[in-house]
Scaffold this active site. Structure first.
Site, PDB file in Angstrom:
ATOM      1  N   HIS A 108       0.845  -1.198   0.000  1.00  0.00           N
ATOM      2  CA  HIS A 108       0.000   0.000   0.000  1.00  0.00           C
ATOM      3  C   HIS A 108       0.880   1.247   0.000  1.00  0.00           C
ATOM      4  O   HIS A 108       1.704   1.419   0.883  1.00  0.00           O
ATOM      5  CB  HIS A 108      -0.887   0.039   1.249  1.00  0.00           C
ATOM      6  N   TYR A 146      -8.235   5.293   8.507  1.00  0.00           N
ATOM      7  CA  TYR A 146      -8.243   5.625   9.938  1.00  0.00           C
ATOM      8  C   TYR A 146      -9.263   6.740  10.107  1.00  0.00           C
ATOM      9  O   TYR A 146      -9.100   7.815   9.530  1.00  0.00           O
ATOM     10  CB  TYR A 146      -6.876   6.147  10.387  1.00  0.00           C
ATOM     11  N   PRO A 197      -1.995   0.167  19.481  1.00  0.00           N
ATOM     12  CA  PRO A 197      -1.919  -0.331  18.100  1.00  0.00           C
ATOM     13  C   PRO A 197      -2.113   0.730  17.012  1.00  0.00           C
ATOM     14  O   PRO A 197      -1.851   0.449  15.836  1.00  0.00           O
ATOM     15  CB  PRO A 197      -3.058  -1.361  18.035  1.00  0.00           C
ATOM     16  N   LYS A 244       2.942  -0.309  15.170  1.00  0.00           N
ATOM     17  CA  LYS A 244       4.393  -0.410  15.375  1.00  0.00           C
ATOM     18  C   LYS A 244       4.864  -1.658  16.127  1.00  0.00           C
ATOM     19  O   LYS A 244       6.050  -1.985  16.095  1.00  0.00           O
ATOM     20  CB  LYS A 244       4.887   0.816  16.159  1.00  0.00           C
ATOM     21  N   TYR A 247       5.138   6.324   9.832  1.00  0.00           N
ATOM     22  CA  TYR A 247       4.236   5.193   9.580  1.00  0.00           C
ATOM     23  C   TYR A 247       4.929   4.100   8.757  1.00  0.00           C
ATOM     24  O   TYR A 247       4.836   2.916   9.087  1.00  0.00           O
ATOM     25  CB  TYR A 247       2.967   5.697   8.887  1.00  0.00           C
TER      26      TYR A 247
END
Ligand code: FAD
Ligand code: DHB
Length: 400
Positions: free
Chosen positions: A75, A204, A296, A300, A394
């Site tokens: 992604h 998100y 979460p 990570k 990220y």
């Protein structure tokens, strides 16, 4: 008691312990892995799904890239949704081509167990009565019971890879460690669904009723999470209640929402941050969740575990090649730098995207907090600098 000898005794056969065993075996260093659960349980446990670029690179480098290359979903962006709109953050464009890959933690574990089985190196499931001793002297020992028989495993080093409820970290004298902890007033209710993902990339979402996350495992399986209260009882969440809450929180004005399908797994996970300092004590080295837990939201935990064992394997290799303990002695300091960076990012993602006091029924965060979160998210999607900051954390900085 049966006596056994190895170079590195590894407590825990999760991603950290199995990957450490794999890295050591590639370097010709013997290890013995002890896992207290069954092989089926370890493989079927549904957990993480997001691999950082460096984790993916490592898996390829160490010969574990075949199925990952075929089945992993690369992604190059994620969506952040609020106020009924989705906004894309182009991760790869902002980080010189780095991306994340969706590949279940249980698939990584399955690949690692297969790789272990192809060597003569031992991996024992369903051990019990595990205890460690003498780890501040030259020959640490692990006692355990397997198939009713007691064993003493003498090692040069012990790797404590036994997760957040393991025995290694609590065996270190309390005066020798400092534990930093923050408990969040949230939990995640996670479900696995037999339905094709309705978006190519993760979403998100912050809604007045709380956080929701759209993710996936494959072209046929969707993974979804809802922020709930830590006291929430999973039995109070019928499938219909879960779907209607997901619809409310994820639905955007362009008509997007997740596809429904049979729910094949559901569970609630509480959220906390923990850091154990230092990560070593004598000849015991902690790695993965045994040394640190992150909420979460930043995805990570698994990736930190991989970075730890990569560093530990390198340091052990140096020791066996040259007798030098310099890298082993800096293992903790280097790991803590990465850990605190991940804690900062995960705490920021968590506080930006969760509603305090939301139990799924009402959003009762203070009005100030809600406005602050809104300003944070508006700044994020309007500033290339802010998006780059999210993106580089990220996708993850290179292992160091
Ligand atoms: P574990 O996976 O906990 O493995 C430890 C092992 O030790 C276990 O198999 C346990 O059975 C065994 N053990 C425990 N005690 C003993 C004993 N006494 N003797 C022998 N064996 C023992 N991370 C990400 O990077 N990305 C994500 O997207 C993500 N999402 C997550 C979603 C959820 C819902 C959860 C719960 C976690 C998520 N994580 C994520 C975190 C990630 O799953 C963990 O950080 C990861 O499992 C850490 O691996 P580990 O090997 O250190 O610990
Ligand atoms: C998943 C888990 C996470 O913690 C996250 O931040 C993103 C995705 C997942 O399980 O797919």
């Amino acid at each position: 008691m049966e006596q056994i000898r190895t170079q590195v005794g590894i407590v825990g056969g999760g991603p950290a312990g199995l990957m450490l065993g794999h890295l050591l075996s590639l370097r010709g260093i013997h290890s013995f892995i002890l896992e207290d659960r069954s092989q089926e349980h370890v493989i079927e446990r549904v957990r993480a799904g997001v691999l950082e670029q460096s984790t993916v690179d490592l898996l390829h480098e160490v010969g574990l890239g075949d199925r990952l290359g075929r089945e992993g979903l690369r992604h190059e962006g994620i969506y952040v949704a609020f106020g009924g709109e989705r906004h894309r953050i182009p991760l790869a464009e902002l980080t010189g081509g780095r991306a994340i890959t969706i590949y279940g933690q249980n698939e990584v574990v399955r690949d690692l167990i297969d790789a272990r089985a192809a060597t003569a190196e031992p991996l024992r499931f369903e051990v019990d009565e595990v205890s460690i001793r003498d780890f501040d002297v030259q020959q640490p020992k692990i006692h355990f019971r397997h198939e009713g028989r007691h064993h003493e495993l003498t090692c040069d080093f012990i790797a404590g890879c036994d997760g957040s409820h393991g025995i290694c970290q609590p065996t270190i004298p309390a005066a020798q460690v400092k534990i930093y902890e923050r408990v969040y007033p949230f939990a995640w209710l996670g479900i696995l669904v037999d339905a094709a993902p309705s978006s190519d990339e993760l979403v998100y979402s912050l809604h007045d009723r709380g956080f929701a996350l759209f993710s996936m495992r494959s072209p046929h399986v969707t993974r979804l999470y809802l922020q709930v209260s830590p006291e929430e009882d999973i039995d109070q969440w019928s499938d219909e209640r879960i779907w209607s809450e997901l619809d409310l929180r994820l639905h955007t004005s362009d008509g997007w929402r997740p596809h429904r399908g049979p729910i094949t797994q559901k569970g609630i996970t509480r959220m906390r941050s923990v850091v154990v300092e230092p990560m070593d004590h004598g000849r015991l080295f902690l790695a993965g969740d045994a040394a640190h837990i992150v909420p979460p939201t930043g995805a990570k935990g698994l990736n930190l575990a991989m970075a730890d064992v990569w560093r530990l394997a390198g340091a052990l290799d140096k020791f066996y090649q040259s007798g030098s303990e310099t890298e082993l002695r800096s293992y903790s300091e280097r790991g803590l730098r990465r850990t605190w960076r991940a804690q900062r990012f995960s705490a920021w993602m968590t506080s930006t995207l969760h509603r305090e006091n939301s139990s799924g029924a009402s959003g009762s965060s203070s009005a100030f907090e809600q406005r602050r979160q809104r300003a944070e998210l508006e700044y994020l999607i309007s500033s290339r600098a802010a998006m780059t900051s999210l993106a580089e954390n990220y996708v993850g900085v290179p292992f160091d």
